[in-house]
Design a protein around this motif. Structure first.
Motif, mmCIF file in Angstrom:
data_model
loop_
_atom_site.group_PDB
_atom_site.id
_atom_site.type_symbol
_atom_site.label_atom_id
_atom_site.label_comp_id
_atom_site.label_asym_id
_atom_site.label_seq_id
_atom_site.Cartn_x
_atom_site.Cartn_y
_atom_site.Cartn_z
ATOM 1 N N PRO A 28 0.746 -0.892 -0.107
ATOM 2 C CA PRO A 28 0.154 -0.189 -0.046
ATOM 3 C C PRO A 28 0.732 0.985 -0.418
ATOM 4 O O PRO A 28 2.342 1.248 0.501
ATOM 5 N N GLY A 29 -0.060 2.232 -0.525
ATOM 6 C CA GLY A 29 1.120 3.827 -0.583
ATOM 7 C C GLY A 29 0.340 4.801 0.627
ATOM 8 O O GLY A 29 -0.530 4.249 1.072
ATOM 9 N N THR A 30 0.928 5.749 0.470
ATOM 10 C CA THR A 30 0.127 7.010 1.649
ATOM 11 C C THR A 30 -0.054 7.710 0.440
ATOM 12 O O THR A 30 0.415 7.979 -0.795
ATOM 13 N N LEU A 31 -1.747 8.171 1.060
ATOM 14 C CA LEU A 31 -1.854 9.224 0.450
ATOM 15 C C LEU A 31 -1.866 10.631 -0.061
ATOM 16 O O LEU A 31 -1.777 11.626 -1.040
ATOM 17 N N ALA A 32 -0.533 10.672 0.734
ATOM 18 C CA ALA A 32 -0.251 11.436 1.328
ATOM 19 C C ALA A 32 1.345 11.975 -0.574
ATOM 20 O O ALA A 32 1.712 12.731 -0.915
ATOM 21 N N GLU A 33 1.710 10.924 -0.959
ATOM 22 C CA GLU A 33 1.976 10.043 -2.700
ATOM 23 C C GLU A 33 1.521 11.388 -3.455
ATOM 24 O O GLU A 33 1.824 11.450 -4.567
ATOM 25 N N ILE A 34 0.085 11.003 -3.241
ATOM 26 C CA ILE A 34 -0.464 11.720 -3.892
ATOM 27 C C ILE A 34 -0.323 13.322 -4.589
ATOM 28 O O ILE A 34 -0.278 13.637 -5.684
ATOM 29 N N GLU A 35 0.157 13.486 -3.810
ATOM 30 C CA GLU A 35 0.641 15.981 -4.047
ATOM 31 C C GLU A 35 2.102 15.845 -4.441
ATOM 32 O O GLU A 35 1.621 16.994 -4.767
ATOM 33 N N LYS A 36 2.759 14.820 -4.093
ATOM 34 C CA LYS A 36 3.719 14.542 -5.357
ATOM 35 C C LYS A 36 3.748 14.290 -6.578
ATOM 36 O O LYS A 36 4.879 14.744 -7.137
ATOM 37 N N ALA A 37 3.038 13.674 -7.270
ATOM 38 C CA ALA A 37 3.437 13.322 -8.252
ATOM 39 C C ALA A 37 3.396 14.071 -9.663
ATOM 40 O O ALA A 37 1.887 14.803 -9.049
ATOM 41 N N LYS A 38 3.539 13.754 -10.559
ATOM 42 C CA LYS A 38 3.945 14.843 -11.375
ATOM 43 C C LYS A 38 2.476 14.003 -12.824
ATOM 44 O O LYS A 38 1.594 15.511 -13.026
ATOM 45 N N LYS A 39 2.303 13.143 -12.360
ATOM 46 C CA LYS A 39 1.528 12.689 -13.418
ATOM 47 C C LYS A 39 0.259 12.052 -12.410
ATOM 48 O O LYS A 39 0.966 10.887 -12.193
ATOM 49 N N ILE A 40 -0.606 11.719 -13.004
ATOM 50 C CA ILE A 40 -1.854 10.811 -11.641
ATOM 51 C C ILE A 40 -2.718 10.342 -12.964
ATOM 52 O O ILE A 40 -3.765 11.460 -13.846
ATOM 53 N N VAL A 41 -3.220 9.312 -13.157
ATOM 54 C CA VAL A 41 -4.039 8.117 -13.557
ATOM 55 C C VAL A 41 -4.994 7.931 -12.833
ATOM 56 O O VAL A 41 -5.466 7.182 -12.374
ATOM 57 N N LEU A 42 -6.309 8.662 -13.187
ATOM 58 C CA LEU A 42 -7.327 8.098 -12.172
ATOM 59 C C LEU A 42 -8.273 7.219 -12.815
ATOM 60 O O LEU A 42 -8.677 7.507 -13.937
ATOM 61 N N PHE A 43 -8.345 6.170 -12.163
ATOM 62 C CA PHE A 43 -9.444 4.723 -12.664
ATOM 63 C C PHE A 43 -10.848 4.863 -11.969
ATOM 64 O O PHE A 43 -11.500 3.295 -11.478
ATOM 65 N N VAL A 44 -11.300 6.032 -10.630
ATOM 66 C CA VAL A 44 -12.279 6.140 -10.092
ATOM 67 C C VAL A 44 -12.519 6.870 -10.313
ATOM 68 O O VAL A 44 -12.309 8.388 -10.974
ATOM 69 N N ASP A 45 -14.088 7.749 -9.934
ATOM 70 C CA ASP A 45 -14.556 8.942 -9.818
ATOM 71 C C ASP A 45 -14.339 10.014 -8.267
ATOM 72 O O ASP A 45 -15.038 9.136 -7.692
ATOM 73 N N PRO A 46 -13.617 10.362 -8.010
ATOM 74 C CA PRO A 46 -13.225 10.076 -6.359
ATOM 75 C C PRO A 46 -14.105 10.977 -6.029
ATOM 76 O O PRO A 46 -14.670 10.789 -5.102
ATOM 77 N N TYR A 47 -15.199 12.258 -6.664
ATOM 78 C CA TYR A 47 -15.888 12.562 -5.981
ATOM 79 C C TYR A 47 -17.141 11.911 -6.026
ATOM 80 O O TYR A 47 -17.753 12.118 -4.613
#
Length: 482
Positions: free
Chosen positions: A130-149
């Motif tokens: 498992p990663g940490t949710l804080a890693e989201i803020e550090k990524a340069k490119k993010i690919v979403l396979f979910v609808d976060p809203y």
């Protein structure tokens, strides 16, 4: 007025948002935000804000045998007799992760005495650490396979922080997202077009109705590009359930489990805070499958559809008042302030009744901490079969009704967003009027629903609500104006 205050986490999904539950002497609940929670910093989504309503509906389990209310001792004895008489090869245990680690460990002990395993309902996949949710803020490119809203709202603020830090966000799917820089409707063989690297992050989710083929493709994409993956999960203790389930036997997904029940391979089912009727996309089909069982034993705090069908119900404490711990999607250990131990105590008596040993909550907590501390790093080896839950073929003259899973749907609770999503072309074609409704027709019947216009592809109808006309994750329907 006397009041109890519980420090707990939200049962809506695996993010594990911290909050306080207040309970007065009349049993009325209210919510207080927990600013000190490192996961959500006091923020809660719509589901979290509605927890008093959720618990009012959920915490109504009563000890039952054959439809009659009994005391806990009588219910446990009845469950013991069922399990002693059952063919152990035809007994299955199901717990998806809606309860504490300590109850989960106690359930595993029961499975060991029976000579079987605890099924978590999620197909056996080789998951990275498992990663940490804080890693989201550090990524340069993010690919979403979910609808976060809709599915995991508490990661939206992290995605917005990532955008502020310069991240490029791509949504893979059909529904454009406001925070995404672009939306790409890609097939798995096209994932290479995403051009990811070691500074990229993939956010996907794993649940009982996930498509195994898509999950394999996502993991291959990460492995081939060096991108990180954050797998979101829909249940408050999905990670704890996966870690503590005994994995040496045949682990299967929920669809496989229900198929075995239909085929008569499973004659006795024991569930722990896990209702197959609520979890399966087709509730009526799940009910019909459960009717094939010789015996159904339900252990938990929720009087759902499965409990109403059960031969025995063993009631436990509400989640917020349980003593125990949870593991969220980051594998962070969280602890309840409650003192309720009814679930572990019942499982101890049940285990002893079928020839095993008694145990205490403290002993289960010790084993949980020992297991967490001795976790192996790296990717686990895959075992067991996998069923691919591909979307159905839709005739040209019909529409595809597709589920958009979210916390309200998993627990089958009321939601204010009681509508389906259509695009403008569909609205014009059907002659729908603003404020009106659309009539959905399928093999399971018809249903009138409000609608909202979104920029989704022609022929697609999205729903974040479990509908009785849906046969699965994807259903062919026709539509007309009400």
């Amino acid at each position: 007025m006397k009041e109890m205050i519980y420090q707990t986490i939200c049962p809506g999904c695996g993010v594990g948002c911290g909050l306080f539950i207040r309970e007065n002497d009349e049993g009325k609940l209210s919510i207080d935000h927990m600013k000190s929670s490192p996961v959500n910093l006091g923020k809660l989504c719509r589901f979290g804000m509605k927890l008093p309503h959720y618990y009012a509906k959920a915490n109504n389990a009563v000890n039952m045998t054959d439809g009659s209310a009994v005391d806990a001792e009588t219910a446990i004895k009845a469950a013991v007799e069922i399990l002693k008489d059952a063919d152990t090869d035809s007994v299955a245990l199901l717990s998806v992760g809606n309860t504490s680690n300590e109850e989960q460990m106690a359930f595993t002990k029961l499975a060991e005495t029976l000579g079987t395993v605890v099924q978590t309902g999620i197909q056996k996949m080789c998951m990275p650490e498992p990663g940490t949710l804080a890693e989201i803020e550090k990524a340069k490119k993010i690919v979403l396979f979910v609808d976060p809203y809709v599915q995991y709202p508490l990661i939206v603020r992290r995605l917005l922080a990532a955008k502020k830090n310069g991240a490029h966000i791509i949504s893979v799917g059909t529904n454009p997202l406001n925070l995404a820089d672009e939306t790409l409707d890609l097939k798995p063989e096209q994932y290479g077009e995403l051009e990811l690297d070691s500074e990229s992050l993939i956010i996907a989710d794993v649940h009982p109705n996930s498509d195994a083929g898509i999950l394999k493709s996502v993991k291959s994409l990460a492995k081939g590009t060096g991108a990180g993956i954050q797998f979101m999960k829909p249940f408050m203790n999905s990670n704890g359930a996966a870690l503590l389930a005994n994995k040496d036997g045949n682990m299967m997904g929920l669809a496989e489990l229900m198929e075995d029940i239909e085929l008569g391979n499973i004659r006795t089912l024991v569930t722990l805070d896990s209702d197959p009727v609520e979890l399966m996309p087709d509730a009526e089909a799940a009910i019909e499958a459960l009717k094939n069982l010789d015996k159904l034993i339900v252990i938990g705090s929720v009087n759902g559809p499965a409990a109403e069908m059960a031969d025995v119900v063993i009631a436990t404490d509400p989640v917020y008042s349980k003593a125990g711990t949870f593991l969220n999607v980051e594998d962070s250990l969280q602890e309840n302030s409650g003192t309720g131990k009814a679930g572990v105590d019942a499982l101890s008596l049940l285990n002893a009744g079928i020839g095993g040993k008694t145990f205490t909550h403290d002993e289960m907590n010790y084993l949980v901490m020992k297991t967490i501390g001795s976790r192996e790093t790296g990717t686990a080896q895959c075992k067991g079969s996998e069923i691919e839950l591909s979307l159905v073929e839709i005739p040209e003259d019909m529409y595809e009704l597709r589920y958009l899973y979210n916390p309200f749907m998993w627990s089958d609770r009321e939601d204010d967003n009681d509508f389906v999503l259509l695009n403008r072309n569909t609205v014009k074609k059907l002659g729908l009027k603003k404020g009106g409704c659309v009539n959905l027709k399928g093999e399971m019947g018809e249903l009138k629903m409000r609608f909202r216009v979104e920029a989704i592809p022609d022929g697609l109808v999205l729903t974040a609500k479990k509908l009785p006309i849906a046969k699965g994750v994807s259903t062919a329907i026709s539509m007309e104006v009400c």
